[in-house]
Design an enzyme around this catalytic site. Structure first.
Site: not given
Ligand code: GLU
Length: 487
Positions: A16, A253-256
């Protein structure tokens, strides 16, 4: 006056959309509008392994949500269609052949195992040059096939000259110097071009004048410039935008950080105009002096690349919350109510609009607008108005805090309201004040607490008398009676 610019954002549909896509699109669109040019969305989908179904549509939907629609895109078409790289595959090949012919590119048959081994050896020996070792350069297929680590399907690499120009001019940064590039693969073994070739060919064919992208692409720019030169094309201008950063200064970032997902803002109930204004302020000074609330038109009117700061802007959610509140309160109440309903349906707060839900939200919105940070906050505050009386959950903690005279208060309140002539907030207030403060000699601070808990189920709620008007007399009385019975 600047010539009409053609700008583009070129997301890869690999999940996304990233908030960076909207950030680039905002600056792209601003420059296109400012110069009377066009803003293009191009979909870079040549990395077939990383495609995620639906993510392309999410790009269009979220840009539309932010009013950053493209003038040309795969969705709306345009004079340079197709705008999806996977539909332009036959476009790239002739340029690859041209580059090979001219000695600027060469086939490479090295297997991925050999490349991995080469890299491991380079690392072990700590040599400075970690690029491709050019084993295949100058060899025919048959000559190369004799050597180890041969793969049947070759890639094509650029032959980067030793004197490649590493400096270039950037609209945001002035003179920029990039590191020495490797012999970049431009055509993959599957016949698809890599980003580096496709971006140059498409930017040229689509007559892009201004390449706006993240600073992570600075190191690729010398390669792109070589391709322009070799193909005899006029180069675009470059604007490398600063990386958006987490509060700990790491790259967003999408992870963080959930806010790296563009859709997150919508899911949380931020207004698109607030997010757009927020993005506008990232690495860019407020419009006039300290005026942080400003429209897209104001942003465009005075837009200049030299105003973009190169320091990676930090995502300050407090600023976004504040802006969201400002935009929420700027909406006419009925429009805000409609957005609350839309949000409830889209977010799953509501599976469907409950009976009279739309009207109740409209009546209740003026009571809560002042306190909303996001659209998501609205329904929880007014849930008691949308709940049937027999399903109202009364918070036991709120009940426990009521004084010993709560029963008496509720009885007196019911008595005062049963025959009240007009059911308005002022009349309700006056009747209750008379019965509780006057009749029972209670301090106003305590007098209304049992009524509030009975009506709303909570100790803290939107304005009580106005809420009772929305509920109506029957419901209000029934709730007073229920709590009385439960004490
Ligand atoms: N597809 C690249 C990206 O997703 C585009 C970079 C560019 O704008 O050149 O970042």
């Amino acid at each position: 006056m600047n010539a009409p610019a053609r700008t583009r954002v070129a997301p890869s549909p690999t999940g996304d959309p990233h908030v960076g896509t909207a950030y680039m699109a905002l600056f792209d669109k601003a420059w296109a509008v400012r110069t009377g040019g066009q803003f293009v969305v191009r979909i870079e989908d040549t990395d077939r392994n990383r495609l995620v179904a639906g993510s392309e549509q999410q790009v269009y939907d979220s840009l539309r949500w932010l009013s950053l629609e493209a003038d040309e895109s795969p969705e709306v078409g345009g004079p340079y269609a197709p705008y999806r790289q996977s539909e332009r595959l036959e476009t790239y090949r002739p340029y690859v052949d041209q580059l090979i012919e001219a000695g600027h590119a060469y086939y490479c048959w090295c297997s991925s195992e050999r490349l991995a081994q080469m890299r491991a050896e380079q690392q072990a020996s700590k040599q400075a040059d970690t690029g491709y070792d050019r084993l295949c350069l100058g060899l025919t297929r048959d000559e190369r096939a004799e050597l180890p680590g041969f793969s049947e399907t070759p890639v094509v690499r650029m032959l980067i000259p030793a004197d490649v120009e590493l400096s270039f001019n950037d609209l945001v940064r002035g003179e920029v110097r990039a590191p020495m590039p490797d012999d970049q693969v431009i055509l993959k073994a599957d016949g698809y071009p890599t980003y580096h070739l496709a971006v140059v060919v498409d930017d040229h064919l689509m007559q892009i004048t201004t390449v706006v992208r993240g600073e992570e692409w600075i190191s690729s720019t010398p390669k792109h410039r070589l391709l322009y030169r070799w193909l005899g094309w006029q180069e675009p201008e470059y604007a490398h935008m600063p990386l958006l950063r987490n509060p700990d200064k790491s790259k967003i970032s999408k992870r963080k950080n959930p806010a790296a997902r563009l859709l997150w803002f919508r899911e949380q109930g931020y207004l698109p105009e607030a997010l757009r204004n927020f993005l506008q302020l990232l690495a860019y000074p407020p419009a006039a002096g300290e005026q942080e609330v400003s429209s897209f038109d104001e942003f465009v009117a005075d837009f200049r690349w030299s105003k973009v700061s190169t320091v990676g802007p930090i995502f300050d959610m407090k600023k976004l919350d504040w802006l969201n509140g400002v935009y929420i309160r700027a909406l006419p109440c009925d429009e805000l109510a409609d957005r609350i309903v839309e949000f409830a349906l889209a977010s799953g707060q509501w599976a469907e609009v409950p009976p009279a839900g739309r009207e109740i939200v409209r009546s209740a919105t003026p009571l809560i607008a002042e306190r909303l940070v996001t659209l998501a906050d609205a329904l929880p505050k007014i849930g008691f108005l949308l709940t049937p009386d027999d399903q109202l959950v009364v918070n036991p903690d709120a009940v426990a805090k009521l004084g010993p005279d709560a029963g008496q208060v509720l009885d007196a309140a019911s008595g005062a309201l049963a025959d009240l002539g007009e059911w308005t907030a002022a009349a309700i207030q006056e009747a209750l004040r008379g019965a509780l403060v006057g009749g029972l000699a209670l301090k106003p601070k305590f007098a209304f607490a049992p009524v509030r808990v009975a009506i709303t189920g909570e100790q803290v709620s939107p304005p009580l008398f106005e809420s009772m008007v929305i509920l109506g007399r029957d419901s209000s009385l029934s709730r007073l009676t229920s709590l009385r019975a439960a004490l």
